[in-house]
Design a protein around this motif. Sequence first.
Motif, PDB file in Angstrom:
ATOM      1  N   UNK A   1      56.154 -60.905  -2.725  1.00 23.83           N
ATOM      2  CA  UNK A   1      55.918 -60.458  -1.353  1.00 23.83           C
ATOM      3  C   UNK A   1      54.537 -59.818  -1.235  1.00 23.83           C
ATOM      4  N   UNK A   2      54.197 -58.910  -2.157  1.00 21.44           N
ATOM      5  CA  UNK A   2      52.902 -58.237  -2.099  1.00 21.44           C
ATOM      6  C   UNK A   2      51.755 -59.190  -2.459  1.00 21.44           C
ATOM      7  N   UNK A   3      52.028 -60.155  -3.325  1.00 22.48           N
ATOM      8  CA  UNK A   3      51.028 -61.183  -3.611  1.00 22.48           C
ATOM      9  C   UNK A   3      50.718 -61.982  -2.350  1.00 22.48           C
ATOM     10  N   UNK A   4      51.762 -62.259  -1.569  1.00 25.10           N
ATOM     11  CA  UNK A   4      51.592 -62.996  -0.313  1.00 25.10           C
ATOM     12  C   UNK A   4      50.788 -62.175   0.692  1.00 25.10           C
ATOM     13  N   UNK A   5      51.055 -60.858   0.753  1.00 24.40           N
ATOM     14  CA  UNK A   5      50.301 -59.967   1.639  1.00 24.40           C
ATOM     15  C   UNK A   5      48.809 -60.040   1.327  1.00 24.40           C
TER      16      UNK A   5
ATOM     17  N   UNK B   1      40.447 -73.850   4.404  1.00 22.97           N
ATOM     18  CA  UNK B   1      40.089 -72.560   3.809  1.00 22.97           C
ATOM     19  C   UNK B   1      41.323 -71.912   3.201  1.00 22.97           C
ATOM     20  N   UNK B   2      42.428 -71.958   3.946  1.00 22.93           N
ATOM     21  CA  UNK B   2      43.690 -71.394   3.458  1.00 22.93           C
ATOM     22  C   UNK B   2      44.134 -72.081   2.187  1.00 22.93           C
ATOM     23  N   UNK B   3      44.071 -73.412   2.167  1.00 24.48           N
ATOM     24  CA  UNK B   3      44.480 -74.179   0.982  1.00 24.48           C
ATOM     25  C   UNK B   3      43.633 -73.809  -0.235  1.00 24.48           C
ATOM     26  N   UNK B   4      42.319 -73.702  -0.041  1.00 20.19           N
ATOM     27  CA  UNK B   4      41.414 -73.348  -1.138  1.00 20.19           C
ATOM     28  C   UNK B   4      41.748 -71.964  -1.703  1.00 20.19           C
ATOM     29  N   UNK B   5      41.998 -71.004  -0.815  1.00 20.87           N
ATOM     30  CA  UNK B   5      42.328 -69.639  -1.250  1.00 20.87           C
ATOM     31  C   UNK B   5      43.659 -69.613  -1.997  1.00 20.87           C
ATOM     32  N   UNK B   6      44.655 -70.335  -1.474  1.00 20.64           N
ATOM     33  CA  UNK B   6      45.983 -70.349  -2.102  1.00 20.64           C
ATOM     34  C   UNK B   6      45.949 -70.983  -3.488  1.00 20.64           C
ATOM     35  N   UNK B   7      45.057 -71.935  -3.683  1.00 15.83           N
ATOM     36  CA  UNK B   7      44.920 -72.566  -4.994  1.00 15.83           C
ATOM     37  C   UNK B   7      44.127 -71.694  -5.968  1.00 15.83           C
ATOM     38  N   UNK B   8      43.501 -70.642  -5.418  1.00 16.25           N
ATOM     39  CA  UNK B   8      42.637 -69.790  -6.246  1.00 16.25           C
ATOM     40  C   UNK B   8      43.266 -68.455  -6.615  1.00 16.25           C
ATOM     41  N   UNK B   9      44.383 -68.087  -5.973  1.00 15.68           N
ATOM     42  CA  UNK B   9      44.994 -66.784  -6.226  1.00 15.68           C
ATOM     43  C   UNK B   9      46.357 -66.963  -6.904  1.00 15.68           C
ATOM     44  N   UNK B  10      46.795 -65.932  -7.651  1.00 17.07           N
ATOM     45  CA  UNK B  10      48.113 -66.002  -8.298  1.00 17.07           C
ATOM     46  C   UNK B  10      49.237 -65.802  -7.283  1.00 17.07           C
ATOM     47  N   UNK B  11      49.926 -66.859  -6.928  1.00 15.89           N
ATOM     48  CA  UNK B  11      51.009 -66.790  -5.948  1.00 15.89           C
ATOM     49  C   UNK B  11      51.978 -67.933  -6.222  1.00 15.89           C
TER      50      UNK B  11
ATOM     51  N   UNK C   1      54.607 -71.060  -5.797  1.00 17.87           N
ATOM     52  CA  UNK C   1      54.497 -72.287  -5.020  1.00 17.87           C
ATOM     53  C   UNK C   1      55.165 -72.197  -3.669  1.00 17.87           C
ATOM     54  N   UNK C   2      56.383 -71.646  -3.612  1.00 12.17           N
ATOM     55  CA  UNK C   2      57.119 -71.558  -2.350  1.00 12.17           C
ATOM     56  C   UNK C   2      56.397 -70.656  -1.355  1.00 12.17           C
ATOM     57  N   UNK C   3      55.878 -69.542  -1.834  1.00 17.80           N
ATOM     58  CA  UNK C   3      55.133 -68.623  -0.966  1.00 17.80           C
ATOM     59  C   UNK C   3      53.862 -69.291  -0.442  1.00 17.80           C
ATOM     60  N   UNK C   4      53.183 -70.034  -1.330  1.00 18.04           N
ATOM     61  CA  UNK C   4      51.954 -70.725  -0.934  1.00 18.04           C
ATOM     62  C   UNK C   4      52.237 -71.786   0.126  1.00 18.04           C
ATOM     63  N   UNK C   5      53.307 -72.531  -0.069  1.00 15.82           N
ATOM     64  CA  UNK C   5      53.696 -73.546   0.920  1.00 15.82           C
ATOM     65  C   UNK C   5      53.936 -72.901   2.280  1.00 15.82           C
ATOM     66  N   UNK C   6      54.710 -71.814   2.285  1.00 16.27           N
ATOM     67  CA  UNK C   6      55.057 -71.135   3.533  1.00 16.27           C
ATOM     68  C   UNK C   6      53.801 -70.648   4.261  1.00 16.27           C
ATOM     69  N   UNK C   7      52.872 -70.058   3.524  1.00 14.44           N
ATOM     70  CA  UNK C   7      51.636 -69.555   4.112  1.00 14.44           C
ATOM     71  C   UNK C   7      50.795 -70.701   4.673  1.00 14.44           C
TER      72      UNK C   7
END
Length: 320
Positions: A66-70, A242-252, A254-260
């Motif tokens: 949750x905090x990683x997603x924040x 931009x969102x996709x690039x950031x999500x692939x670059x941070x520790x999060x 898969x399910x959280x990344x998809x949702x975001x």
Amino acid sequence: MTFIVSAKQIVIMFLLMLLGFLTGRLGMIHKETAKDLTNFLLYIISPCLIVNAYLVGFSMKRLIEFFQAIVAVTLVYSVSIIVSHLIINKKFFKDQETRSVLLYGSAYSNAGFMGIPLVSAILGESAVFFSVPYLVVCNFFMWTHGVALFSIEHKRSLRLRFLDALKNPNVIAAFIGFVIFVSGIKLPELVLTPIKSLVSVNTPLSMVVVGTNLGAISFSSKKNLKTVVFGTFARNILIPLICLFILLSVPISGQAAWAILIMASCPVPAVVVFKSPVTHGGIEKSPAFQVLYGVKVLLSFLGGFPFLAGGSLAVALCRV
């Protein structure tokens, strides 16, 4: 399979939007009624959605995610806002109103109305939990940076705008939901049943409202072509990338990344029709917004969301 489920959900939502468009055109739903329904969605149903998303079993792993997603969503919004201000500037758009509408419509997505139903349909109910960080951060930026883009709110101090953000029902609901999640409190059936009943009408009601708003828009203006092209590119292509690039670059996860990613790929928020000060007197007041809002919503349904399939696949492959 993900693409098929996504496409099916989009078709259903489009049909609901078409129903709203027709009822608006036929005069069955008036402008004031649509405004009241928007307020009901914003201040009643949306908080219920947020609280309902927290009604899952507590685990330390889920709390960390949750905090990683924040952090990830905060990074996405910060970078997106900076990029939007760089490409949407006085050099290309001299009119302040047009520039404000473009900046708002590019930076913020229709995450509540469209995002949550899509996340639920594509990833399942458990993934809606990861929509909450997006909504919390979105509301914070929307009620501080977002409202400041318009002349009516621009002179208000940052402290007052920050307090407005904290008083927003969605932020309050997020705090209440987080307490419920961490403490493990079980809501009584008398409270839980009305919440779930309200949550169940979010998708159909929000799509009908969007369709009604589209029905009130005139697409006759040709001078806003540059606005449409620029705004559609920024909202439906650049910001999701931009969102996709950031999500692939941070520790999060898969399910959280998809949702975001799904939340960030939604079109311009319908709430701006009635809530942005520039159009508060009625959407006919802003021709630039009329064209931008209408075309961007339609293009998102016709061609924008297929991006989700490729983006989701990229996230999935990198999280395996």
